[in-house]
Scaffold this motif. Sequence first.
Motif, short mmCIF file in Angstrom:
data_model
loop_
_atom_site.label_atom_id
_atom_site.label_comp_id
_atom_site.label_asym_id
_atom_site.label_seq_id
_atom_site.Cartn_x
_atom_site.Cartn_y
_atom_site.Cartn_z
N SER A 173 27.08 0.04 -17.31
CA SER A 173 27.01 -1.28 -16.63
C SER A 173 25.57 -1.11 -16.44
CB SER A 173 28.05 -1.35 -15.51
OG SER A 173 27.79 -0.23 -14.77
N ASP A 174 24.91 -0.16 -16.13
CA ASP A 174 23.28 -0.13 -15.86
C ASP A 174 22.50 0.19 -16.99
OD1 ASP A 174 21.05 0.14 -14.49
OD2 ASP A 174 21.78 1.44 -13.30
N GLU A 175 21.74 -0.79 -17.42
CA GLU A 175 21.01 -0.37 -18.64
C GLU A 175 19.92 0.37 -18.08
OE1 GLU A 175 19.21 -3.21 -22.23
OE2 GLU A 175 20.51 -4.04 -20.61
N LEU A 176 19.27 0.36 -16.96
CA LEU A 176 18.25 1.21 -16.70
C LEU A 176 18.36 2.61 -16.20
CD1 LEU A 176 16.24 -1.51 -14.87
CD2 LEU A 176 15.61 -0.82 -17.05
N TYR A 177 19.61 3.00 -16.12
CA TYR A 177 20.04 4.10 -15.68
C TYR A 177 19.52 5.34 -16.56
CZ TYR A 177 23.15 8.09 -14.52
OH TYR A 177 23.69 9.09 -14.47
N LEU A 178 18.90 6.42 -16.02
CA LEU A 178 18.42 7.27 -16.96
C LEU A 178 19.13 8.07 -17.59
CD1 LEU A 178 15.93 9.48 -14.51
CD2 LEU A 178 15.35 8.29 -16.58
N PRO A 180 23.00 10.86 -18.15
CA PRO A 180 23.05 12.27 -17.93
C PRO A 180 22.12 13.25 -18.68
CG PRO A 180 25.09 11.18 -18.73
CD PRO A 180 24.08 10.30 -18.95
N GLN A 181 21.75 12.97 -19.90
CA GLN A 181 20.85 13.70 -20.72
C GLN A 181 19.66 13.96 -20.17
OE1 GLN A 181 17.76 13.09 -22.38
NE2 GLN A 181 17.66 15.07 -23.40
N ALA A 182 18.55 12.81 -19.63
CA ALA A 182 17.54 12.92 -19.15
C ALA A 182 17.58 13.74 -17.75
CB ALA A 182 16.85 11.66 -18.83
N LEU A 183 18.66 13.42 -16.71
CA LEU A 183 18.68 14.00 -15.73
C LEU A 183 19.27 15.53 -15.57
CD1 LEU A 183 20.88 11.21 -13.84
CD2 LEU A 183 18.38 11.72 -13.21
N ALA A 184 19.91 15.80 -16.84
CA ALA A 184 20.07 17.22 -16.74
C ALA A 184 18.96 17.96 -17.38
CB ALA A 184 21.28 17.50 -18.03
N GLN A 185 18.09 17.16 -18.19
CA GLN A 185 16.83 18.11 -18.24
C GLN A 185 15.94 18.12 -17.34
OE1 GLN A 185 16.28 19.77 -21.34
NE2 GLN A 185 18.44 19.06 -21.48
N SER A 186 15.88 16.80 -16.74
CA SER A 186 14.90 17.10 -15.25
C SER A 186 15.37 18.33 -14.49
CB SER A 186 14.90 15.90 -14.58
OG SER A 186 15.88 15.58 -13.93
N PHE A 187 16.60 18.59 -14.28
CA PHE A 187 17.17 19.40 -13.51
C PHE A 187 16.72 21.00 -14.10
CE2 PHE A 187 20.40 22.75 -12.58
CZ PHE A 187 20.22 22.81 -11.12
N SER A 207 15.21 7.51 -7.79
CA SER A 207 15.16 6.09 -7.85
C SER A 207 16.50 5.61 -7.78
CB SER A 207 14.33 5.81 -8.88
OG SER A 207 14.85 6.00 -10.24
N LYS A 208 16.41 4.26 -8.08
CA LYS A 208 17.57 3.45 -7.65
C LYS A 208 18.44 3.68 -9.05
CE LYS A 208 18.95 -1.22 -7.26
NZ LYS A 208 18.54 -2.73 -7.50
N HIS A 209 17.85 3.84 -10.48
CA HIS A 209 18.41 4.15 -11.45
C HIS A 209 18.55 5.62 -11.78
CE1 HIS A 209 18.83 -0.15 -11.89
NE2 HIS A 209 17.57 -0.31 -11.50
N GLY A 210 18.17 6.39 -10.89
CA GLY A 210 17.89 7.75 -11.06
C GLY A 210 19.35 8.48 -11.04
N VAL A 211 18.98 9.78 -10.28
CA VAL A 211 20.14 10.68 -9.72
C VAL A 211 21.24 10.01 -9.08
CG1 VAL A 211 19.08 11.79 -7.92
CG2 VAL A 211 20.69 13.19 -9.55
N TRP A 212 21.07 9.16 -8.20
CA TRP A 212 21.78 8.71 -7.10
C TRP A 212 22.82 7.65 -7.74
CZ3 TRP A 212 21.33 12.18 -3.73
CH2 TRP A 212 20.17 12.41 -3.40
N ARG A 213 22.50 7.05 -8.89
CA ARG A 213 23.36 6.19 -9.70
C ARG A 213 24.76 7.07 -10.37
NH1 ARG A 213 22.24 0.79 -10.50
NH2 ARG A 213 24.07 -0.24 -9.73
N CYS A 214 24.58 8.42 -10.54
CA CYS A 214 25.80 9.07 -10.99
C CYS A 214 26.86 9.22 -10.13
CB CYS A 214 25.30 10.49 -11.33
SG CYS A 214 26.79 11.64 -11.81
N HIS A 215 28.14 8.71 -10.66
CA HIS A 215 29.26 8.83 -9.93
C HIS A 215 30.38 9.77 -10.17
CE1 HIS A 215 27.94 5.10 -7.84
NE2 HIS A 215 27.91 4.59 -9.08
#
Lengths: 267, 149
Positions: A173-178, A180-187, A207-215
């Motif tokens: 539903s959120d096209e700009l969301y980073l 799981p792959q990118a967030l895992a790599q940033s970690f 950011s808004k479409h970054g790590v806080w968007r994960c549910h």
Amino acid sequence: METLVLKGFGEVVKTVTFRVRRYDPEKKEIPKYEEYKVPVQKGMTILDGILYIKEHLDHSLSARYSCRMGICGSCGMIINGKEKLACQTQILELGKDLIKVDPMGNYGIVKDLVPELSKLFNNHQSVKPFIVREEEEPKSEFLQTPDQREKYAMFTDCILCGLCLSACPTSASDELYLGPQALAQSFRYIVDNRDLGFEERLNVVDSKHGVWRCHFSGACSEVCPKGVDPALAIQLLRKVMTTNIFVKYQQKGATRGPERKSALGVS
Amino acid sequence: MTIENKKGWISWFNPFKYGTDRWMFALHRLTGIALGLYLIAHVWETSNILNGQVTWDKIMVDLDYPFGAHYGPFILSLILIVAVYHALNGIRLTIVENGLMLPKPYRPEFPYKAKSLRGLNNLLKIVLGIFMILISAIGVIFIFTGVIV
């Protein structure tokens, strides 16, 4: 009609129907399903089935694949409603007579089963998936203990197949969301003791479409063919982010080892 | 020409084949939307008190007997269960989404079952599930009989 038998596999066990979603970019039609009857031999994977269709039934079918052994991460598809690597899924193990093959969701479709993965790679690039140091060219290696390596080692197994973004309900539903792959790599790079790029990655990740968007729906970890567990990485990254508010997250940067020279005298 | 293949928000409610956490996510969304709609209805309902006691009493009876039968307690029980699920799962998510009660990074081993969705997270689900059953049972008994157990 005599059924064609592929070499290198066991005897023909049964015939299954492949229902493949077809999309031809030249025809300007909406994607539709087509059915193919494939004789299944022991040991045949979904990818073998697709290649059988391509060789014997319909040459116009397109799919992306390379290594056939779950290393390259090219052949991700939705098989019977779940994201899987086609080369690692045995047809007989599924135990179904009808196999529905869809291209991965949340990406564009180039043709048939070929997804347009530039979103995945752009997101991956945006989190700086490399060790950020001030020096341009380090003359010696950075020191790291095995324990320090264990902190991120599991996340290095990512093969960029993109199954996690296809399974993720937030990406849907959120096209700009980073993703799981990118967030895992940033970690993976943030907890690497050699890295100094935490602040640089913050503006993308925090950011808004970054790590806080994960549910935390866990779908990414459920479909990951390498057991990378991106959901765990995202939650642990969030832990780093929340503690960062109270106590600044310090990256010391690993110390350098002794300067080395090769036999030719070039470092 | 490439075309979009977005799954869209409708896929939130397709938790099949992705495990318990995905089911709980779908239910959390569903209960969240339901509670949001309930809140609007609730504000409308209670605002009727401004129209005098006769209207208020009539509304109370109407809501207790919707669709021509005494369904009121059933609907109230459903709202209670929905609210309890949303609240308790919210507590679980607050804990795990801050990286607590999750395993340390580990070595993945075939068949690659993700440990973050199991282990202590599962324990949390079971404990909060028991709480949910208990609270819902007490609430439903109270709604139907007026007795606090």
